[in-house]
Design an enzyme around this catalytic site. Structure first.
Site, mmCIF file in Angstrom:
data_model
loop_
_atom_site.group_PDB
_atom_site.id
_atom_site.type_symbol
_atom_site.label_atom_id
_atom_site.label_comp_id
_atom_site.label_asym_id
_atom_site.label_seq_id
_atom_site.Cartn_x
_atom_site.Cartn_y
_atom_site.Cartn_z
ATOM 1 N N ASP A 201 0.862 -1.166 0.000
ATOM 2 C CA ASP A 201 0.000 0.000 0.000
ATOM 3 C C ASP A 201 0.909 1.230 0.000
ATOM 4 O O ASP A 201 2.107 1.124 0.290
ATOM 5 C CB ASP A 201 -0.881 -0.048 1.259
ATOM 6 N N ASP A 203 -0.304 5.026 0.958
ATOM 7 C CA ASP A 203 -0.590 5.983 2.026
ATOM 8 C C ASP A 203 -0.422 5.338 3.399
ATOM 9 O O ASP A 203 -0.977 4.263 3.673
ATOM 10 C CB ASP A 203 -2.012 6.517 1.901
#
Length: 415
Positions: A201, A203
């Site tokens: 991922d 963020d």
């Protein structure tokens, strides 16, 4: 000898063959290992096993050898002579020696072999005792313990046999949470060393920020967007609906804000080291994000990532429209992209690693061979294979059996 020919029989002793375990302890210095085997060579013994370690300048050297036979025509004991000679040699170097008689090789390791990696900051004696007791409670045996790193966290690896990997995970996960440490359990075997794919991922994982909040700060709606983001990450809102609601607040922003946001993005500590080391080892690395290609494309170029996929902010006549284009990268989309990247990379899903922090990462974490929750929300920590709760992304390397010394040595060689 051709590949089809049968190799000669090895000299591994049977259970009835007398053997000696020779153990040497003391202050380390050059030449101890060579000196011990020079001493043993005079008795024509075969080496069955060797293990050596040095801790804070103190050496522990163990050699399992076949017991010598009495010399022909001699009434004395060659084993007795060997014992006396080894003790005399050790005393001459201010070392201690212990010699234990037995039969055969080491006891075979049990089936169900795993690597248990423990990350502590610090790693206390209480933690080590509790983890060891929990392993024993599953029926597992600790065959070896090895330190992987001493900073920025203390990382140690337990080689365990005799217990199933899933059983170890189920017992050690709650124990780790109680102790406030991170524990990862992975199956032993060749696939741990095989070429892999790591997908992250973006963020709050690869970077410290939530990209949409950076855009929102320029639009003056940061508080509103942050609240929707937090609710989505906790799993309280449908991700696609929350994405559209947040992006709509950005409508009318000048497209020049994209470059400004790129400059504001802060990589997570250890992110560069993680990606650089994985690439040197032949891993392929990708990112999937519920954020925006306007940022992930730049990260892909900067870090040399193999794969990247995210949502795309629509820009018309130099302005953000408040909409996104194309397929939405949501919770299910991240898992789908992991499978797609694995297929393109030619890597089985069992040899993939996924790293994420939010509820929309859960499908991806559970699809991967190893899912790592990185400083994640409680719902994610409970569902992932393992969790890392220190702010250094490169600690994931230790879960793969890569030591800090190996990382630093590679950096030195490459410059």
């Amino acid at each position: 000898m051709s590949a089809s020919q049968t190799p000669p029989a090895t000299a591994v002793p049977g259970d009835d063959v007398p053997t000696l375990l020779v153990k040497i302890f003391g202050k380390d210095r050059p030449g101890i290992t060579a000196g011990l085997f020079d001493t043993l060579a005079a008795y024509s013994v075969d080496v069955v096993d060797i293990e050596q370690m040095v801790t804070r300048g103190r050496i522990t050297l163990c050699a399992l050898v076949t017991a010598p036979s009495p010399a022909e025509g001699s009434s004395g004991s060659s084993e007795g002579d060997l014992r006396a000679t080894v003790h005399s040699w050790a005393e001459s170097l201010n070392l201690q020696a212990e010699i234990i008689s037995g039969r055969g090789d080491n006891r075979p390791r049990g089936t169900g072999r795993s690597h248990v990696t423990v990350l502590g900051h610090p790693l206390t004696a209480e933690t080590a005792a509790a983890i060891a007791a929990a392993i024993t409670g599953t029926g597992g045996n600790i065959d070896r313990i090895f330190r992987l790193a001493k900073y920025p966290v203390t990382a140690v690896e337990f080689a365990v046999s005799g217990a199933a990997t899933e059983a170890l995970r189920s017992v050690l996960a709650p124990e780790a949470a109680r102790l406030g440490v991170d524990v990862a359990v992975v199956a032993a075997g060749l696939q741990r060393r095989a070429q892999r794919l790591v997908v992250m991922d973006v963020d709050s994982t690869l970077i410290q920020d939530e990209v949409i909040e950076l855009f929102a700060a320029h639009a003056g709606c940061e508080a509103e967007v942050a609240e929707v983001t937090a609710a989505a990450m906790r799993g309280e809102l449908d991700f696609e609906q929350s994405l559209h609601a947040r992006v709509e607040l950005l409508g009318g922003l000048d497209a020049s804000v994209v470059e400004a946001v790129r400059k504001e993005v802060r990589l997570t500590p250890g992110a560069r080291t993680l990606v650089r080391t994985l690439k040197r080892l032949g891993y392929q690395v990708g990112v999937v994000s519920g954020g925006f290609t306007q940022v992930t494309d730049a990260l892909q170029e900067e870090l040399g990532l193999d794969f990247a996929s995210a949502n795309t902010l629509e820009i018309v006549d130099g302005k953000l429209t408040g909409r996104v284009t194309g397929d939405i990268v949501d919770r299910a989309g991240k898992a789908r992209l992991l499978r797609q990247f694995a297929q393109q990379a030619g890597v089985p899903l069992a040899q993939t690693v996924a790293i994420g922090d939010g509820a929309n990462d859960l499908d991806m974490l559970n699809t991967a061979g190893l899912g790592v929750a990185f400083n994640a929300k409680p719902v994610v920590r409970e569902a992932a294979h393992t969790a890392v709760n220190v702010p250094f992304l490169d600690t994931v390397l230790y879960l793969l059996g890569i030591t800090r010394e190996e990382v630093e040595a590679a950096d030195t060689l490459v410059g």
